[in-house]
Design a protein around this motif. Sequence first.
Motif, mmCIF file in Angstrom:
data_model
loop_
_atom_site.group_PDB
_atom_site.id
_atom_site.type_symbol
_atom_site.label_atom_id
_atom_site.label_comp_id
_atom_site.label_asym_id
_atom_site.label_seq_id
_atom_site.Cartn_x
_atom_site.Cartn_y
_atom_site.Cartn_z
ATOM 1 N N GLY A 28 1.972 11.163 -8.569
ATOM 2 C CA GLY A 28 2.964 12.021 -7.942
ATOM 3 C C GLY A 28 4.242 11.328 -7.535
ATOM 4 N N PHE A 29 4.478 10.105 -8.026
ATOM 5 C CA PHE A 29 5.713 9.396 -7.687
ATOM 6 C C PHE A 29 6.907 10.022 -8.410
ATOM 7 N N GLU A 30 8.061 10.051 -7.739
ATOM 8 C CA GLU A 30 9.286 10.397 -8.428
ATOM 9 C C GLU A 30 9.681 9.230 -9.333
ATOM 10 N N THR A 31 10.541 9.505 -10.316
ATOM 11 C CA THR A 31 10.969 8.461 -11.251
ATOM 12 C C THR A 31 12.362 7.972 -10.885
ATOM 13 N N ARG A 32 12.462 6.701 -10.557
ATOM 14 C CA ARG A 32 13.765 6.060 -10.342
ATOM 15 C C ARG A 32 13.819 4.802 -11.189
ATOM 16 N N GLN A 33 14.923 4.623 -11.910
ATOM 17 C CA GLN A 33 14.995 3.492 -12.815
ATOM 18 C C GLN A 33 16.375 2.854 -12.901
ATOM 19 N N LEU A 34 17.427 3.627 -12.653
ATOM 20 C CA LEU A 34 18.780 3.128 -12.893
ATOM 21 C C LEU A 34 19.108 1.967 -11.953
ATOM 22 N N GLY A 35 19.624 0.899 -12.554
ATOM 23 C CA GLY A 35 20.072 -0.241 -11.774
ATOM 24 C C GLY A 35 19.009 -1.265 -11.448
ATOM 25 N N HIS A 36 17.727 -0.988 -11.787
ATOM 26 C CA HIS A 36 16.694 -1.964 -11.409
ATOM 27 C C HIS A 36 15.530 -2.049 -12.388
ATOM 28 N N ARG A 43 6.915 9.989 -2.835
ATOM 29 C CA ARG A 43 5.822 10.771 -3.413
ATOM 30 C C ARG A 43 6.290 12.222 -3.456
ATOM 31 N N ALA A 44 6.480 12.734 -4.668
ATOM 32 C CA ALA A 44 7.069 14.060 -4.827
ATOM 33 C C ALA A 44 6.030 15.156 -5.004
ATOM 34 N N ARG A 45 4.815 14.787 -5.440
ATOM 35 C CA ARG A 45 3.764 15.781 -5.694
ATOM 36 C C ARG A 45 2.432 15.254 -5.174
ATOM 37 N N ALA A 46 1.518 16.171 -4.931
ATOM 38 C CA ALA A 46 0.175 15.767 -4.515
ATOM 39 C C ALA A 46 -0.512 15.010 -5.640
ATOM 40 N N PRO A 47 -1.274 13.963 -5.341
ATOM 41 C CA PRO A 47 -1.941 13.195 -6.405
ATOM 42 C C PRO A 47 -2.916 14.066 -7.179
ATOM 43 N N GLY A 48 -2.918 13.874 -8.510
ATOM 44 C CA GLY A 48 -3.812 14.615 -9.388
ATOM 45 C C GLY A 48 -3.269 15.951 -9.835
ATOM 46 N N GLU A 49 -2.149 16.391 -9.294
ATOM 47 C CA GLU A 49 -1.626 17.725 -9.591
ATOM 48 C C GLU A 49 -1.089 17.831 -11.011
ATOM 49 N N GLN A 104 0.820 -1.202 0.000
ATOM 50 C CA GLN A 104 0.000 0.000 0.000
ATOM 51 C C GLN A 104 0.861 1.263 0.000
ATOM 52 N N VAL A 105 0.346 2.291 -0.675
ATOM 53 C CA VAL A 105 1.063 3.556 -0.817
ATOM 54 C C VAL A 105 1.015 4.300 0.516
ATOM 55 N N ARG A 106 2.178 4.682 1.003
ATOM 56 C CA ARG A 106 2.269 5.396 2.274
ATOM 57 C C ARG A 106 1.886 6.870 2.099
ATOM 58 N N ASP A 107 1.460 7.501 3.192
ATOM 59 C CA ASP A 107 1.038 8.899 3.127
ATOM 60 C C ASP A 107 2.196 9.827 2.778
ATOM 61 N N GLN A 108 3.336 9.645 3.432
ATOM 62 C CA GLN A 108 4.532 10.458 3.197
ATOM 63 C C GLN A 108 4.221 11.965 3.234
ATOM 64 N N GLY A 109 3.348 12.349 4.139
ATOM 65 C CA GLY A 109 3.051 13.763 4.312
ATOM 66 C C GLY A 109 1.905 14.292 3.472
ATOM 67 N N PHE A 110 1.327 13.488 2.617
ATOM 68 C CA PHE A 110 0.217 13.920 1.773
ATOM 69 C C PHE A 110 -1.108 13.469 2.396
ATOM 70 N N THR A 111 -2.090 14.348 2.340
ATOM 71 C CA THR A 111 -3.382 14.046 2.966
ATOM 72 C C THR A 111 -4.313 13.266 2.054
ATOM 73 N N GLN A 112 -4.150 13.427 0.734
ATOM 74 C CA GLN A 112 -5.040 12.757 -0.212
ATOM 75 C C GLN A 112 -4.457 11.413 -0.645
ATOM 76 N N PRO A 113 -5.269 10.366 -0.717
ATOM 77 C CA PRO A 113 -4.765 9.065 -1.173
ATOM 78 C C PRO A 113 -4.584 9.040 -2.686
ATOM 79 N N VAL A 114 -3.766 8.133 -3.143
ATOM 80 C CA VAL A 114 -3.617 7.910 -4.581
ATOM 81 C C VAL A 114 -4.796 7.056 -5.051
ATOM 82 N N ARG A 115 -5.510 7.551 -6.055
ATOM 83 C CA ARG A 115 -6.690 6.846 -6.554
ATOM 84 C C ARG A 115 -6.368 6.076 -7.827
ATOM 85 N N VAL A 116 -7.220 5.131 -8.154
ATOM 86 C CA VAL A 116 -6.985 4.263 -9.307
ATOM 87 C C VAL A 116 -6.813 5.083 -10.577
#
Length: 714
Positions: A215-223, A246-252, A194-206
């Motif tokens: 609002g996820f950051e992008t990480r890809q190198l090495g994996h 989570r770098a941004r509020a969901p839906g932003e 499950q997606v953690r709050d990480q300081g954001f009040t709104q949940p990530v919706r489908v």
Amino acid sequence: MSRLAKAAVAVLAALFVCPPLLSAQEATAPAAATPAVPSAPIPYTQLRPKPAPVRRAAPARPATTKLQAPAPVVPTVVGALLPTTAQGARLATGEALPPGELEPFVDGLVRDAMAADHIAGVTVAVVQNGQVVMKKGYGFASLSPARRVDPDRTLFRLGSISKTFTWIALMKEVEAGRMGLEAPINLYLPERLQVRDQGFTQPVRVRQLMDHSAGFETRQLGHLMERRYERERPLQQYLRQERPRRARAPGEASTYSNYGVALAGAAVSYVADKPFERLVEDEIFVPLGLSRTTFREARPVRQGLPGPMSAAQAAGLSDGYRWVGGHFEARPFEYMGHIAPAGSASSTAGDMSRYMLMLLNNGTLENATVFGPVAARAFRTPLRRTAPGINGWAHGFVVYDLPGGVRGYGHDGETLSFRTRMVLAPALGLGVFIAANTETGARLTQEAPEALIRHFYTGDQSFPRAGDPALAQSAHLYDGYYLPAGRARGGLEAFVDMLRGGVSSQVTPAGRLLLGGREWTPDGDARQGRFIDTMGNQRLAFNVESDGRTFQDSSGGDLFERAGFWRRPPTLALLAGLTALAALATLGGVVTRDRREFRQTSIQSRIALLQNTQAALWLTAIALFVAWAAKTGDAAEVMYGWPHPFLVIASACALVAAALTVATVVTLPAVWRGGRRVDSWTPLRKAGFTLTVLIYGAFSAVLWTWGALSPWSG
């Protein structure tokens, strides 16, 4: 500038002109997993003689196999655009492509591209009005031993086109009432995923996974991809261990996320209580007869992982290639099973023909119904309001603004070696799939569908488009350096993203915008922030209300933000050059300094040793950064070899040097107090030391904000 200084700056410049790495949008991003706005040379259609005009006679009956569709495409059901016939168009909207003229046109397009861009193999499928109009292979799937591309047997990696199968599986659960688009995704995930709050009040919706606005950051190198199958992990383990911030509020804003799609695939699998690979086979591949389409990969059986693809499928796999040193270099198989829903599928042109026919026919092919009208409407209904020509994500499908005002849907795909594109134009009853097995195939796969539609269905267009002199008056709105909002937010990968993931924008005297290696011209009023590619149909949209601080390109894959002075590579290069110069001057002074300048207090003696140590560390760090940059010509080596030892050691040296810089700042007052003249540094040396401290301090601060002082983060 001294000869020594010029040499130092030249060496540092190498760090910032090395070939680009993978874009911040990950290797399987849409429209260009390259920086979001890749360079665009002259289109192939202008490099070869123009084909003879298409006669406006009734098209000949195709010689290819006709697939029975239970009902014709009804574009009005899903809101497809129905443009009128363009002035000078070769065919009207309702007219079918003439197969006798289509194949020579595609042949010329593909063969010109293979020669110009050194592509080993290509596969193409074109469908229209319930029929396969053309499917063909070009070149080689393997060079050793030699094996030609067969459109019905050769499997190409699909990259992010794989995501469309994931969205179909998800929408089937929505239609069945087991999932809701507005519901939090956590309702459909086991607790450990499950997606953690990480300081954001709104949940990530489908729905926010479907339009990449979680609002996820992008990480890809090495994996994101693996070279050795032993490193493969189950999907749930990968999602748990590689959880991004989570770098941004969901839906932003939409910031393309492979992780988000993989999370959606895991949710569908959890709700259906089936492994993801089995789920898409049962629900999509088997009903459609796609016997050579699979999310499974070619590897030995391993406990805890999904079973491998069949022997027949593995025998048809195309190798991936890179053109280097005047020859093709085969790359190892790209393992992506650990993030399967986002990009591990492989297929043939023949199977993709059937898939496109089903999509164009609103979920039905022959006697198989894969999804219903709710999903059919969703896949042609954008989730986001965007500027004209900018993708609004039709429930996971990319929305294309095609020539002649035709609206298209589909997806692009990109792995380290493969480039793919699937474009559906419901108003024309048309579907085009094209794939290349060489990393240089991006230009062909991006341009071919538009070139086909432009040639047959739109009037003659002159390129390049003219600039607008009025643009110069609004240059301040657009000039600058822009970084992707979805980039990694910390550590060495953030450093690489900031160094290589941004694009520069500049207004030219000719009234055009130079951005990402392309030229753009205003699409309307120059002050409104809308631009169109001077050589094609791609578009940009700047947010002029925020003084041009953000823009999006046609893919809609990421939002680009204007970077401040301290976050621009030229600033980093300047400070690195000054740091190298200061370090060389410090060490050079040990040899060349007049003996009288060796008079110093005991504290100055210790500080001198500290200063010399700093200089050696900075030079070592800079040299290793340059040595690492020289090895980044092959993106595969960056992906598989991340983090390279050179980069880690360079970061560690820079971290220690930066820490020592803090110490020298604290000792500055003691240096200037000195003592009696005969026992102290000269004023000139004190001033030189102070200048060195300031340079090192500024460089340390910039490296810290860029994430380069985190050797542990790799």
